[in-house]
Write a protein that holds these residues in place. Sequence first.
Motif, PDB file in Angstrom:
ATOM      1  N   LEU A  67      54.255  33.999  33.132  1.00  0.00           N
ATOM      2  CA  LEU A  67      53.922  33.242  34.338  1.00  0.00           C
ATOM      3  C   LEU A  67      53.276  34.123  35.400  1.00  0.00           C
ATOM      4  CD1 LEU A  67      56.909  30.779  34.836  1.00  0.00           C
ATOM      5  CD2 LEU A  67      54.603  30.292  34.012  1.00  0.00           C
ATOM      6  N   LEU A  68      53.483  35.430  35.298  1.00  0.00           N
ATOM      7  CA  LEU A  68      52.847  36.355  36.231  1.00  0.00           C
ATOM      8  C   LEU A  68      51.556  36.936  35.675  1.00  0.00           C
ATOM      9  CD1 LEU A  68      56.077  38.211  37.400  1.00  0.00           C
ATOM     10  CD2 LEU A  68      54.729  36.576  38.735  1.00  0.00           C
ATOM     11  N   LEU A  69      51.465  37.059  34.366  1.00  0.00           N
ATOM     12  CA  LEU A  69      50.292  37.662  33.741  1.00  0.00           C
ATOM     13  C   LEU A  69      49.187  36.642  33.470  1.00  0.00           C
ATOM     14  CD1 LEU A  69      52.170  39.935  31.196  1.00  0.00           C
ATOM     15  CD2 LEU A  69      50.995  40.681  33.266  1.00  0.00           C
ATOM     16  N   GLU A  70      49.564  35.435  33.138  1.00  0.00           N
ATOM     17  CA  GLU A  70      48.607  34.353  32.877  1.00  0.00           C
ATOM     18  C   GLU A  70      49.144  33.077  33.517  1.00  0.00           C
ATOM     19  OE1 GLU A  70      45.880  32.757  29.132  1.00  0.00           O
ATOM     20  OE2 GLU A  70      47.892  33.506  28.752  1.00  0.00           O
ATOM     21  N   PRO A  71      49.145  33.027  34.853  1.00  0.00           N
ATOM     22  CA  PRO A  71      49.883  31.973  35.552  1.00  0.00           C
ATOM     23  C   PRO A  71      49.378  30.556  35.313  1.00  0.00           C
ATOM     24  CG  PRO A  71      48.593  33.299  37.090  1.00  0.00           C
ATOM     25  CD  PRO A  71      48.571  34.014  35.784  1.00  0.00           C
ATOM     26  N   GLU A  72      48.130  30.381  34.860  1.00  0.00           N
ATOM     27  CA  GLU A  72      47.675  29.031  34.541  1.00  0.00           C
ATOM     28  C   GLU A  72      48.441  28.461  33.350  1.00  0.00           C
ATOM     29  OE1 GLU A  72      45.717  31.663  34.823  1.00  0.00           O
ATOM     30  OE2 GLU A  72      44.632  31.293  36.692  1.00  0.00           O
ATOM     31  N   LEU A 132      57.403  34.904  41.748  1.00  0.00           N
ATOM     32  CA  LEU A 132      56.815  33.767  41.052  1.00  0.00           C
ATOM     33  C   LEU A 132      56.176  32.788  42.036  1.00  0.00           C
ATOM     34  CD1 LEU A 132      59.509  32.942  38.336  1.00  0.00           C
ATOM     35  CD2 LEU A 132      57.274  33.980  37.952  1.00  0.00           C
ATOM     36  N   ASP A 133      56.842  32.526  43.142  1.00  0.00           N
ATOM     37  CA  ASP A 133      56.304  31.580  44.127  1.00  0.00           C
ATOM     38  C   ASP A 133      55.054  32.127  44.806  1.00  0.00           C
ATOM     39  OD1 ASP A 133      58.010  29.420  43.756  1.00  0.00           O
ATOM     40  OD2 ASP A 133      59.496  30.169  45.172  1.00  0.00           O
ATOM     41  N   ARG A 134      55.015  33.421  45.082  1.00  0.00           N
ATOM     42  CA  ARG A 134      53.819  33.993  45.700  1.00  0.00           C
ATOM     43  C   ARG A 134      52.613  33.890  44.773  1.00  0.00           C
ATOM     44  NH1 ARG A 134      57.290  38.199  47.129  1.00  0.00           N
ATOM     45  NH2 ARG A 134      56.308  39.620  45.620  1.00  0.00           N
ATOM     46  N   ALA A 135      52.848  34.110  43.482  1.00  0.00           N
ATOM     47  CA  ALA A 135      51.744  34.094  42.526  1.00  0.00           C
ATOM     48  C   ALA A 135      51.268  32.677  42.234  1.00  0.00           C
ATOM     49  CB  ALA A 135      52.173  34.784  41.237  1.00  0.00           C
ATOM     50  N   ARG A 515      41.532  19.362  29.217  1.00  0.00           N
ATOM     51  CA  ARG A 515      41.159  20.740  29.534  1.00  0.00           C
ATOM     52  C   ARG A 515      41.988  21.260  30.712  1.00  0.00           C
ATOM     53  NH1 ARG A 515      36.413  22.376  27.155  1.00  0.00           N
ATOM     54  NH2 ARG A 515      35.196  20.734  26.104  1.00  0.00           N
ATOM     55  N   THR A 516      42.370  22.524  30.635  1.00  0.00           N
ATOM     56  CA  THR A 516      43.112  23.113  31.747  1.00  0.00           C
ATOM     57  C   THR A 516      42.206  23.240  32.966  1.00  0.00           C
ATOM     58  OG1 THR A 516      42.575  25.343  30.972  1.00  0.00           O
ATOM     59  CG2 THR A 516      44.658  24.390  30.222  1.00  0.00           C
ATOM     60  N   THR A 517      42.796  23.089  34.139  1.00  0.00           N
ATOM     61  CA  THR A 517      42.028  23.146  35.387  1.00  0.00           C
ATOM     62  C   THR A 517      42.118  24.492  36.083  1.00  0.00           C
ATOM     63  OG1 THR A 517      43.852  22.409  36.782  1.00  0.00           O
ATOM     64  CG2 THR A 517      42.509  20.684  35.734  1.00  0.00           C
ATOM     65  N   GLY A 518      43.083  25.317  35.708  1.00  0.00           N
ATOM     66  CA  GLY A 518      43.302  26.583  36.395  1.00  0.00           C
ATOM     67  C   GLY A 518      44.175  26.472  37.622  1.00  0.00           C
ATOM     68  N   ALA A 519      44.644  25.261  37.933  1.00  0.00           N
ATOM     69  CA  ALA A 519      45.477  25.077  39.116  1.00  0.00           C
ATOM     70  C   ALA A 519      46.853  25.717  38.908  1.00  0.00           C
ATOM     71  CB  ALA A 519      45.636  23.594  39.428  1.00  0.00           C
ATOM     72  N   ARG A 520      47.472  26.118  40.049  1.00  0.00           N
ATOM     73  CA  ARG A 520      48.794  26.757  40.010  1.00  0.00           C
ATOM     74  C   ARG A 520      49.740  26.078  41.003  1.00  0.00           C
ATOM     75  NH1 ARG A 520      47.350  33.182  40.561  1.00  0.00           N
ATOM     76  NH2 ARG A 520      45.689  33.302  38.991  1.00  0.00           N
ATOM     77  N   PRO A 521      50.048  24.811  40.792  1.00  0.00           N
ATOM     78  CA  PRO A 521      50.905  24.111  41.753  1.00  0.00           C
ATOM     79  C   PRO A 521      52.398  24.279  41.500  1.00  0.00           C
ATOM     80  CG  PRO A 521      50.147  22.586  40.097  1.00  0.00           C
ATOM     81  CD  PRO A 521      49.513  23.908  39.772  1.00  0.00           C
TER      82      PRO A 521
END
Length: 535
Positions: A67-72, A132-135, A515-521
Amino acid sequence: MDDQLVFKGATVIDGTGAERYRADVRIGRGLITGIGPGLDGGRTVDADGLVLAPGFIDMHAHSDLALLLEPEHPAKVTQGVTCEVLGQDGLSYAPVDDTTLAALRRQIAGWNGDPEGFDWDWRTVGQYLDRLDRAGAGVNACYLVPHGSLRMLAMGWENRAPSAAELGRMRELLAQGLAEGAVGLSSGLSYTPGMYAGTDELVELCRVVAAFDGFHAPHQRSYGAGALEGYAEMVEIARRSGCSLHLTHATMNFGVNQGRAGELLTLVDQALADGVDLTLDSYPYLPGSTTLAALLPSWATEGGPQATLARLVDPGVRERVRHAVEEQGSDGCHGVVTDWATIQISGVRAPALADTVGRTVAELAAERGRSGTEVFLDLLSADELATTILQHVGHEENVRAIMRHRAHTVGSDGLLVGARPHPRAWGTFPRYLGHYGRELGVLTLEEAIARMTGRPARRLRLERRGLIVAGHHADLVLFDPERVQDAATFDHPRRPAVGIEHVYVNGTAVVRQGRTTGARPGRTLRRTERGTRAA
């Protein structure tokens, strides 16, 4: 955040297990704001012929670093997962100090990797959750305080019962982690140093967890020769401590347990009848997955990774290990004599060992003219304990019986590192829906979704999540019930699922039109005095 979006004409399966129905569903400001016919307002998604379900909850994830290395987080969001439970199997990276962090990085590199140049800027549970929350991430996350990490901090890798002061230290660290937001305690009782803990130690720690209304998620002592005794011990701990129990990756593996799932489920039913708050999870595959080092007998791993590696060059120690794994049945291999033909290399850290991936230890031994144990120990030394494996030891009838049980939830137990990891990391949830649901009819769609959503949300005490209800958070999955299927295989384990059309986390699309959007909500969902945090 997608504001004022309406899913038009969806087939709603709400996560309760109730029958599906057709409706429009509107979301706005991260929440479900309406359910019914003829809703409008804002943009629309044509959901005709598609199922709208709550976001899936992975009750057993190994994404602590991912989750920190590839958070998407494409492995999980492409399956419809919107929340994961981290800190599993008694070994993770919080709480730690400098010494235990260094050892853990080596010990579980096969689970999570050990990236060069990574900033390990936390030491407590709260600091890890803050990181985790910051990232930001593609999914929400809950965390279990790992018992093995507590034991390392309190007493190192000693193979003995704790003193009163050491047990008090573990209790204090556990309470701190729970107060900082963890949802419970995990234990790894076939891994060092958790395997050195006795029942009484675990009862005392689970009493702390019970005071926070959390749960115990044990990787128990055996899934082989001592499986039923191991499950019975976990139930005893729950009874004595008053702590809720979640039997994680609940399996009955190896030849000694073929056809014996009913005995486990009888034990579960009796505990439920006696008032034990008990749930379990499983993955829909036959092989298991772990580190190659896990097969070592417990005495060989005393003192931590560095001490283990030092032992493995001693000829006398190597012979003792051979006797344990090939004749006696190592406690690290669940009390079962190791069949090297069932042990397949799935990942290595050392580039020079890349040609071993996909091969069984038996194949490598025949090719090299060496015994299985010699190859086993040589690999451990050359790869500094980082090798991961598949264990081909499961039974289809057991897998199906366990997934039918009323206390069942879903956990992938997926490792995301290695050249050929177990495909469950990318395929667990669509495999339940497609293979076991649509194709085999083991579960109805409503039953399968309840196991992935509403039921785990109740176990985690999630507020306003896990169901499609007005006012709940908009963690949602829209999928094609006729097409949904896992595409990941043992040869190609990172293929994304088919038929998952849209995935929303806290009202924001993380998958749109497949498709993935790249969002990190995503955010961490933390325990509070009132329950798990909703926002």
